[in-house]
Write a protein that holds these residues in place. Sequence first.
Motif, PDB file in Angstrom:
ATOM      1  N   PHE A  18      33.655 -10.792 -66.483  1.00 49.64           N
ATOM      2  CA  PHE A  18      34.530 -10.009 -65.609  1.00 49.64           C
ATOM      3  C   PHE A  18      33.944  -8.609 -65.398  1.00 49.64           C
ATOM      4  O   PHE A  18      33.861  -8.104 -64.280  1.00 49.64           O
ATOM      5  N   LEU A  19      33.522  -7.994 -66.503  1.00 51.92           N
ATOM      6  CA  LEU A  19      32.958  -6.648 -66.433  1.00 51.92           C
ATOM      7  C   LEU A  19      31.681  -6.641 -65.585  1.00 51.92           C
ATOM      8  O   LEU A  19      31.480  -5.748 -64.760  1.00 51.92           O
ATOM      9  N   ALA A  20      30.834  -7.655 -65.791  1.00 55.51           N
ATOM     10  CA  ALA A  20      29.589  -7.738 -65.025  1.00 55.51           C
ATOM     11  C   ALA A  20      29.876  -7.854 -63.530  1.00 55.51           C
ATOM     12  O   ALA A  20      29.211  -7.200 -62.713  1.00 55.51           O
ATOM     13  N   ALA A  21      30.885  -8.645 -63.159  1.00 58.51           N
ATOM     14  CA  ALA A  21      31.226  -8.810 -61.741  1.00 58.51           C
ATOM     15  C   ALA A  21      31.734  -7.491 -61.162  1.00 58.51           C
ATOM     16  O   ALA A  21      31.342  -7.083 -60.059  1.00 58.51           O
ATOM     17  N   ALA A  22      32.586  -6.805 -61.937  1.00 60.60           N
ATOM     18  CA  ALA A  22      33.130  -5.535 -61.468  1.00 60.60           C
ATOM     19  C   ALA A  22      32.016  -4.498 -61.317  1.00 60.60           C
ATOM     20  O   ALA A  22      31.957  -3.758 -60.333  1.00 60.60           O
ATOM     21  N   GLN A  23      31.100  -4.462 -62.289  1.00 62.61           N
ATOM     22  CA  GLN A  23      30.017  -3.480 -62.233  1.00 62.61           C
ATOM     23  C   GLN A  23      29.037  -3.782 -61.109  1.00 62.61           C
ATOM     24  O   GLN A  23      28.513  -2.869 -60.479  1.00 62.61           O
ATOM     25  N   SER A  24      28.796  -5.055 -60.867  1.00 57.81           N
ATOM     26  CA  SER A  24      27.897  -5.426 -59.781  1.00 57.81           C
ATOM     27  C   SER A  24      28.489  -4.979 -58.439  1.00 57.81           C
ATOM     28  O   SER A  24      27.786  -4.444 -57.571  1.00 57.81           O
ATOM     29  N   PHE A  25      29.798  -5.169 -58.275  1.00 61.76           N
ATOM     30  CA  PHE A  25      30.483  -4.712 -57.061  1.00 61.76           C
ATOM     31  C   PHE A  25      30.344  -3.193 -56.922  1.00 61.76           C
ATOM     32  O   PHE A  25      29.992  -2.677 -55.863  1.00 61.76           O
ATOM     33  N   GLN A  26      30.598  -2.483 -58.019  1.00 59.34           N
ATOM     34  CA  GLN A  26      30.527  -1.023 -57.970  1.00 59.34           C
ATOM     35  C   GLN A  26      29.113  -0.530 -57.672  1.00 59.34           C
ATOM     36  O   GLN A  26      28.925   0.435 -56.938  1.00 59.34           O
ATOM     37  N   ARG A  27      28.113  -1.200 -58.252  1.00 57.91           N
ATOM     38  CA  ARG A  27      26.731  -0.789 -57.998  1.00 57.91           C
ATOM     39  C   ARG A  27      26.353  -0.962 -56.534  1.00 57.91           C
ATOM     40  O   ARG A  27      25.748  -0.080 -55.933  1.00 57.91           O
ATOM     41  N   GLU A  28      26.737  -2.107 -55.958  1.00 60.40           N
ATOM     42  CA  GLU A  28      26.411  -2.323 -54.544  1.00 60.40           C
ATOM     43  C   GLU A  28      27.105  -1.302 -53.659  1.00 60.40           C
ATOM     44  O   GLU A  28      26.519  -0.770 -52.717  1.00 60.40           O
ATOM     45  N   LEU A  74      36.064 -17.091 -56.881  1.00 60.48           N
ATOM     46  CA  LEU A  74      36.951 -16.451 -55.911  1.00 60.48           C
ATOM     47  C   LEU A  74      36.704 -14.943 -55.860  1.00 60.48           C
ATOM     48  O   LEU A  74      36.600 -14.354 -54.782  1.00 60.48           O
ATOM     49  N   THR A  75      36.582 -14.328 -57.035  1.00 53.99           N
ATOM     50  CA  THR A  75      36.306 -12.895 -57.093  1.00 53.99           C
ATOM     51  C   THR A  75      34.987 -12.590 -56.390  1.00 53.99           C
ATOM     52  O   THR A  75      34.888 -11.641 -55.606  1.00 53.99           O
ATOM     53  N   GLU A  76      33.987 -13.421 -56.676  1.00 50.17           N
ATOM     54  CA  GLU A  76      32.688 -13.178 -56.065  1.00 50.17           C
ATOM     55  C   GLU A  76      32.766 -13.307 -54.540  1.00 50.17           C
ATOM     56  O   GLU A  76      32.230 -12.479 -53.814  1.00 50.17           O
TER      57      GLU A  76
END
Lengths: 231, 231
Positions: free
Chosen positions: A149-159, A76-78
């Motif tokens: 969770f951290l990886a998903a958040a960081q991937s969002f921030q990087r994009e 869902l987050t993704e």
Amino acid sequence: MSANKLVAPEGRADAPARETARRARTRERLLDAAYRQFSEHGINGASIEAIADDAGFTRGAFYSNFGSKEELFFALTERENRARLETLREHFSRLVAPLGETGGKPAPAHIEGIIADVMSFQPDIRQWCLMQSEFRLLALRDPDVAPRFLAAAQSFQRELATMIDTAVRAVGVRFRIDALDLTRLLVDQFDSAMQEAILAGDEDPDRSVREKVMRTLPLLVHSLTTTLDGD
Amino acid sequence: MSANKLVAPEGRADAPARETARRARTRERLLDAAYRQFSEHGINGASIEAIADDAGFTRGAFYSNFGSKEELFFALTERENRARLETLREHFSRLVAPLGETGGKPAPAHIEGIIADVMSFQPDIRQWCLMQSEFRLLALRDPDVAPRFLAAAQSFQRELATMIDTAVRAVGVRFRIDALDLTRLLVDQFDSAMQEAILAGDEDPDRSVREKVMRTLPLLVHSLTTTLDGD
């Protein structure tokens, strides 16, 4: 390579394609139901039964799509991050590209216009904020959930950082801090404004978030940008 | 008015004073126990029985001091915020006052030194972060808790903003944004760095929070300050 090679011979691929499409629809409906259930009852309060039931499926259908509630939450987050990034990307390119090289730093009022426009397309602030807060707390407490969770958040921030960096470079400026650090700053401001709007019981949280963010973001971006030749 | 008027006649006030001191110690012990229980088990997971037991008291002793778990939580937040503000106040005055009028904006390296020193006195980052996250989520979900939670957070931010504003003015500079907006920015950056350190499972979260905050805060403060005469 001919494009024809990618097209399946007539009729042959229909059954698997239909199956794939049906499966995708089931997943989407489960994700929609999960969004409603999670944001209303919280992670612990929303049972797999309730989510499956809300989507019109059985428990079995749930487990043939997701291994656990956490896995559903990640999916869902993704999906939501993806949708938000796509919307942001469209608006960035639509708004920033026509500016071209301004030959100087854009004025705060100008930056303000862009941020206002970009922000006006953030849907469901309240639900999204509750869901994220809930999921973040689960991750803070559970070392098995935390890294993902951290990886998903960081991937969002990087994009998002790449998107913002590309946009400002197109206008002929660059940031005086790392684009990722700046992005984090903006995302944190946005999250914090969301939380404050909900805590204050604002009737129109979307509007009050925009107002709050506008108090700092334009000046922040202006203060932290410089022209490409170091102006 | 003579100072003597404030001193009770010998012997007379002893019993009530002892009672007050005893009561204060009971409250402190319950708050200490609550901090341990909340940060370990979460708000929902920590029962009043467990908190009273951890402090070495009965349920009855708990209720003669606090009306509910939420009330205890507010008392705990207030105590911790108070302690943090006091520590910050001491360090601000110790560090900033001797700088005097620099006749210009302090360099980022200088600001960095002050922030590093101030931050090195933030104890228990992990426990505090978990407790705050938990309490914030409770407030986000419960309209009865939200206004009081928000008021406590804003009161903390206002005191900190006044402290920061006084400190920078003493050095001869002012912020280009409202001191309260800047304070929020700093507090959000700090909170977000705390969460990230915990999510990343950092063995020494205190150190990694300092490192993260140092990547942005000094430049941020430098970019958003100007000399009092608008330099």
